[in-house]
Design an enzyme around this catalytic site. Sequence first.
Site, short mmCIF file in Angstrom:
data_model
loop_
_atom_site.label_atom_id
_atom_site.label_comp_id
_atom_site.label_asym_id
_atom_site.label_seq_id
_atom_site.Cartn_x
_atom_site.Cartn_y
_atom_site.Cartn_z
N GLY A 279 44.36 -7.20 -84.05
CA GLY A 279 43.94 -5.67 -83.65
C GLY A 279 42.43 -5.97 -83.86
O GLY A 279 41.33 -5.24 -82.94
N GLN B 282 43.82 -21.37 -96.17
CA GLN B 282 42.23 -21.13 -97.26
C GLN B 282 41.47 -19.95 -96.61
O GLN B 282 41.62 -19.44 -95.41
CB GLN B 282 41.99 -22.56 -97.04
N GLY C 219 50.53 -20.66 -105.64
CA GLY C 219 49.30 -20.72 -106.01
C GLY C 219 48.25 -21.25 -105.69
O GLY C 219 47.41 -20.68 -106.45
N ASN D 284 37.51 -11.21 -98.41
CA ASN D 284 37.87 -10.89 -99.54
C ASN D 284 36.85 -10.01 -100.04
O ASN D 284 35.48 -10.03 -100.70
CB ASN D 284 38.80 -11.07 -100.27
N ARG E 38 45.88 -5.29 -102.44
CA ARG E 38 45.35 -6.64 -102.24
C ARG E 38 45.59 -7.26 -103.85
O ARG E 38 45.60 -7.34 -104.53
CB ARG E 38 43.21 -5.74 -102.62
N THR F 25 44.00 -20.61 -101.51
CA THR F 25 42.36 -19.95 -102.07
C THR F 25 42.37 -19.06 -101.35
O THR F 25 42.28 -18.77 -100.41
CB THR F 25 42.06 -21.09 -101.37
N ARG F 26 41.07 -18.24 -102.35
CA ARG F 26 40.54 -17.09 -101.20
C ARG F 26 38.91 -17.47 -101.69
O ARG F 26 38.42 -17.61 -102.99
CB ARG F 26 40.76 -15.68 -101.83
N TYR G 141 47.36 -6.86 -87.27
CA TYR G 141 45.99 -6.67 -87.31
C TYR G 141 44.71 -7.52 -87.85
O TYR G 141 43.90 -7.37 -86.84
CB TYR G 141 45.80 -6.74 -89.34
#
Length: 197
Positions: free
Chosen positions: A50, A176, A109, A76, A88, A112-113, A47
């Site tokens: 690509g 991150q 956990g 995101n 997702r 980060t996003r 991905y």
Amino acid sequence: NMLGVARQNKARLLFASTSEVYGDPEVSPQNEKYKGSVNPIGLRSCYDEGKRVAESLCFDYLREHDIEIRVARIFNTYGPRMLPNDGRVVSNLIMQGLKNESMTLYGDGMQTRSFCFVDDLINGMELLMESDYKKPINIGNPNEFTIKELAFLVRDLINPNLEFEFKELPQDDPKQRRPNIQLAKHELNWEPKIELK
């Protein structure tokens, strides 16, 4: 070939690229000049690479045929009509919560996003298409959350009694992901308006 069709019809082409071109970034937030840190043989590489190749092709067509291209590096995104099983993190956590299942977190956990609501994203893409800016541009929300913070937010809105289940972090999962959107602010007069909650 969409680039060939765009060339034949003298059309402006929008390429929906991705923040995945930055891989597991060594800088944060990521700006458009950052070339990325991608494992070319990793589980996620088809991905990542690509999209990087597709960006390269877009710019070959720009240089060789003067094709009108616009490249949005999308971070995101979430919103209505997400598929419940799309994999997702937002839809995974919501579906687990609605089913009263324990909520799955990978690693500790703390990766980060940054989550952009789809209406903000579409607004940014429309402004990009109307602009004369021809280089890649980040479209995303710069507010950064740990996946654990996201899980607490979803849990508190659905069922505060749900448990968390921790699993091993997948290979090459970015630690991150946060866009620098100064270019979008300057070139498009765009920034997201909708907060995560």
